[in-house]
Design an enzyme around this catalytic site. Structure first.
Site, PDB file in Angstrom:
ATOM      1  N   ASN A   9       0.887  -1.165   0.000  1.00 38.33           N
ATOM      2  CA  ASN A   9       0.000   0.000   0.000  1.00 38.33           C
ATOM      3  C   ASN A   9       0.923   1.212   0.000  1.00 38.33           C
ATOM      4  OD1 ASN A   9      -1.702   2.101   0.617  1.00 38.33           O
ATOM      5  ND2 ASN A   9      -2.726   1.051   2.313  1.00 38.33           N
ATOM      6  N   LYS A  16       2.919   0.759   3.365  1.00 39.77           N
ATOM      7  CA  LYS A  16       2.563  -0.346   4.256  1.00 39.77           C
ATOM      8  C   LYS A  16       2.732  -1.635   3.482  1.00 39.77           C
ATOM      9  CE  LYS A  16      -1.008   2.219   6.698  1.00 39.77           C
ATOM     10  NZ  LYS A  16      -2.425   2.471   6.687  1.00 39.77           N
ATOM     11  N   ARG A  91      -2.593  -1.925  -3.314  1.00 40.43           N
ATOM     12  CA  ARG A  91      -3.731  -1.015  -3.214  1.00 40.43           C
ATOM     13  C   ARG A  91      -3.546   0.057  -4.298  1.00 40.43           C
ATOM     14  NH1 ARG A  91      -5.265   2.888   1.863  1.00 40.43           N
ATOM     15  NH2 ARG A  91      -7.218   3.621   1.021  1.00 40.43           N
ATOM     16  N   HIS A 179     -12.025   4.110  -0.177  1.00 46.26           N
ATOM     17  CA  HIS A 179     -11.954   3.241   1.006  1.00 46.26           C
ATOM     18  C   HIS A 179     -12.659   1.897   0.767  1.00 46.26           C
ATOM     19  CE1 HIS A 179     -11.300   7.031   3.630  1.00 46.26           C
ATOM     20  NE2 HIS A 179     -10.145   6.405   3.450  1.00 46.26           N
ATOM     21  N   GLY A 209      -7.883   9.891   6.573  1.00 45.53           N
ATOM     22  CA  GLY A 209      -8.921  10.065   5.573  1.00 45.53           C
ATOM     23  C   GLY A 209     -10.168   9.416   6.153  1.00 45.53           C
ATOM     24  N   ARG A 238      -8.296  17.415   5.425  1.00 40.51           N
ATOM     25  CA  ARG A 238      -9.184  17.748   4.300  1.00 40.51           C
ATOM     26  C   ARG A 238     -10.508  18.304   4.812  1.00 40.51           C
ATOM     27  NH1 ARG A 238      -8.737  11.921   1.559  1.00 40.51           N
ATOM     28  NH2 ARG A 238      -6.943  11.493   2.880  1.00 40.51           N
ATOM     29  N   ASP A 280      -4.219  15.282  14.042  1.00 34.78           N
ATOM     30  CA  ASP A 280      -4.248  13.975  14.705  1.00 34.78           C
ATOM     31  C   ASP A 280      -5.295  13.988  15.828  1.00 34.78           C
ATOM     32  OD1 ASP A 280      -3.463  11.863  16.609  1.00 34.78           O
ATOM     33  OD2 ASP A 280      -1.744  11.631  15.270  1.00 34.78           O
ATOM     34  N   GLU A 376      -7.332  -3.783   5.486  1.00 36.53           N
ATOM     35  CA  GLU A 376      -7.302  -3.691   4.027  1.00 36.53           C
ATOM     36  C   GLU A 376      -6.274  -4.656   3.433  1.00 36.53           C
ATOM     37  OE1 GLU A 376      -6.834   0.348   5.072  1.00 36.53           O
ATOM     38  OE2 GLU A 376      -8.225   1.029   3.534  1.00 36.53           O
TER      39      GLU A 376
HETATM   40  P1  ADP Z   1      -4.862   6.396   7.852  1.00 38.89           P
HETATM   41  O1  ADP Z   1      -6.067   7.012   7.201  1.00 38.89           O
HETATM   42  O2  ADP Z   1      -3.603   7.193   7.654  1.00 38.89           O
HETATM   43  O3  ADP Z   1      -4.703   4.893   7.634  1.00 38.89           O
HETATM   44  P2  ADP Z   1      -5.585   5.630  10.555  1.00 38.89           P
HETATM   45  O4  ADP Z   1      -6.735   4.770  10.199  1.00 38.89           O
HETATM   46  O5  ADP Z   1      -4.357   4.998  11.133  1.00 38.89           O
HETATM   47  O6  ADP Z   1      -5.148   6.606   9.402  1.00 38.89           O
HETATM   48  O7  ADP Z   1      -6.137   6.713  11.615  1.00 38.89           O
HETATM   49  C1  ADP Z   1      -5.324   7.727  12.126  1.00 38.89           C
HETATM   50  C2  ADP Z   1      -6.162   8.565  13.078  1.00 38.89           C
HETATM   51  O8  ADP Z   1      -6.590   7.724  14.166  1.00 38.89           O
HETATM   52  C3  ADP Z   1      -5.401   9.729  13.679  1.00 38.89           C
HETATM   53  O9  ADP Z   1      -6.223  10.892  13.710  1.00 38.89           O
HETATM   54  C4  ADP Z   1      -5.142   9.245  15.105  1.00 38.89           C
HETATM   55  O10 ADP Z   1      -5.024  10.269  16.023  1.00 38.89           O
HETATM   56  C5  ADP Z   1      -6.408   8.463  15.356  1.00 38.89           C
HETATM   57  N1  ADP Z   1      -6.235   7.612  16.537  1.00 38.89           N
HETATM   58  C6  ADP Z   1      -5.450   6.521  16.657  1.00 38.89           C
HETATM   59  N2  ADP Z   1      -5.490   6.059  17.937  1.00 38.89           N
HETATM   60  C7  ADP Z   1      -6.323   6.905  18.617  1.00 38.89           C
HETATM   61  C8  ADP Z   1      -6.778   6.995  19.982  1.00 38.89           C
HETATM   62  N3  ADP Z   1      -6.389   6.097  20.895  1.00 38.89           N
HETATM   63  N4  ADP Z   1      -7.643   7.975  20.299  1.00 38.89           N
HETATM   64  C9  ADP Z   1      -8.040   8.878  19.393  1.00 38.89           C
HETATM   65  N5  ADP Z   1      -7.643   8.866  18.099  1.00 38.89           N
HETATM   66  C10 ADP Z   1      -6.799   7.890  17.724  1.00 38.89           C
END
Ligand code: ADP
Length: 388
Positions: A9, A16, A91, A179, A209, A238, A280, A376
């Site tokens: 990915n 990944k 992906r 997605h 995303g 976004r 984040d 995924e």
């Molecule tokens: P991507 O779309 O890059 O694959 P992820 O599915 O890994 O992203 O999601 C990342 C988001 O998940 C970030 O905003 C991160 O802060 C949030 N996140 C991960 N763990 C936690 C947590 N314990 N509490 C709140 N948000 C979290």
């Protein structure tokens, strides 16, 4: 030798990967990620027990994406000398309007997917570059492209069309949705976990995303992302759905170029733009700044509104599934979204929600509410297995 399929990915700044045995339904032998490609690359990988690998790959901080793929394939060979990679699954964000499933990579397919680059300029080039580089190193290994768009090709015309002139629709300006690998995984996982697998389900994929998908009988009926991955929910960076008049105003009255508008909408908006602190969610949740709370509340307000709109596509709602980084880990976000859906009969079990249980709906909830971690990579691996 153990025959295995490799999943890749490849994004703009991260890659990944995972290695799965060819035999169906066997868990991954290894999963890993290189983050910060091009700036401060960092490698992490875990074995089948979830333990960090003994000898991680060393990655130069400014490694190029092509060199990274070559180094990764060499490292995998050293790390797992008894494993023979017999197919590679990728992906690929955009498969256009015709691909409703994975496709074997051929020269013709690469040309077709290259033509789609303008539809996903931030993602598609990286996906295709990874395929080309694997082909240079593993010349005779079959490769398979797994599209984020293909799961949504089951949708009817009402869900896929914009209210634009027919000539524009004919030129491919339509709602593709994204997605799809995550939604395919959840639709499949639901069959073992819920009596509503064949019912009216909305999956909330809330990561950096974020999008939602209305499922009926495990197939996509409608989704919040449209022509690009900008539409729908507010995301990490976004903006999500936006009055198109804002874009015209930014360009005509504020004199931003299209590139500047693109940067604003893709990279400077969402949680980051509203909070001014971070994209984040975990960082915002640990902040006491009023703007952090505002950004979280706006994210949840928008998500609840989108979920309610999607429920209309199915004429009702049997179950909600939360997934991806935020959906799986943020009890606060799930609570705030579900509180706004109380009028639909959604009631959370606060204690189950706090411990991220699979079933988090209260006994008297009219709608089942679930948390299901997405995967995924396993969807890509299953596709690659077909050509192994
Ligand atoms: P991507 O779309 O890059 O694959 P992820 O599915 O890994 O992203 O999601 C990342 C988001 O998940 C970030 O905003 C991160 O802060 C949030 N996140 C991960 N763990 C936690 C947590 N314990 N509490 C709140 N948000 C979290």
């Amino acid at each position: 030798m153990t025959e295995a399929v490799l999943t890749i990915n490849a994004g703009s700044s991260s890659l990944k990967f995972a290695l799965f045995p060819v035999q169906d339904d066997f868990p991954a032998l290894l999963r890993g990620k290189v983050a910060g490609i091009g700036t401060a690359a960092a490698f992490a990988a875990r074995d089948h027990d979830g333990q960090p690998v003994d000898q991680p790959m060393s990655v130069a901080s400014d490694v190029s994406p092509d060199a990274l793929i070559t180094d990764l394939l060499r490292w995998l060979g050293r790390q797992m000398p008894d494993v023979d990679i017999v197919a590679v699954g990728h992906r690929v964000v955009h498969g256009g309007r015709h691909h409703d499933g994975p496709a074997r990579v051929t020269t013709a397919l690469m040309a077709e997917l290259t033509d789609l680059v303008p539809l996903a300029p931030l993602h598609q080039p990286h996906n295709l570059a990874a395929i080309a580089q694997v082909a240079r190193v593993l010349r005779h290994t079959p490769q398979v492209a797994c599209f984020d768009t293909s799961f949504h090709r089951s949708q009817g015309p009402l869900a896929q069309m914009f209210a634009l002139p027919a000539s524009v629709t004919a030129a491919g300006v339509m709602r593709y949705g994204f997605h799809g690998l995550s939604y395919a995984y959840i639709a499949d996982a639901l069959t073992g976990l819920s009596p509503h697998a064949e019912g009216r389900v909305i999956v909330a994929h809330l990561g950096n995303g974020a999008s939602m998908c209305a499922l009926y009988k495990g197939r996509s009926v409608a989704t919040s992302m449209g022509f690009t991955a900008l539409d729908g929910l507010m995301m990490g960076q976004r903006c999500g759905a936006l009055d198109p008049g804002v874009v015209l105003y930014l360009m005509d009255e504020m004199h931003l170029t299209s590139a500047q508008v693109g940067t604003m909408l893709y990279r400077e908006s969402g949680l980051l733009g509203v909070s001014g602190i971070s994209s984040d969610m975990a960082v915002l949740e640990s902040s006491h700044a009023p703007l952090a709370s505002l950004a979280i509340d706006m994210f949840c307000h928008r998500a609840a509104g989108e979920l309610a709109a999607l429920a209309t596509a199915n004429g009702g709602l049997d179950a909600i599934v939360f997934t991806a980084g935020i959906g799986e880990n943020s009890a606060r976000v799930r609570r705030l979204i579900c509180a706004r859906l109380a009028w639909l009969g959604v009631v959370l079990d606060g204690e189950a929600n706090a411990r991220h249980a699979t079933q988090i709906g209260a006994a008297d909830s009219a709608v089942a509410v679930m948390v299901i971690p997405t995967d995924e990579e396993s969807v890509i691996a299953n596709a690659a297995r077909q050509w192994a």
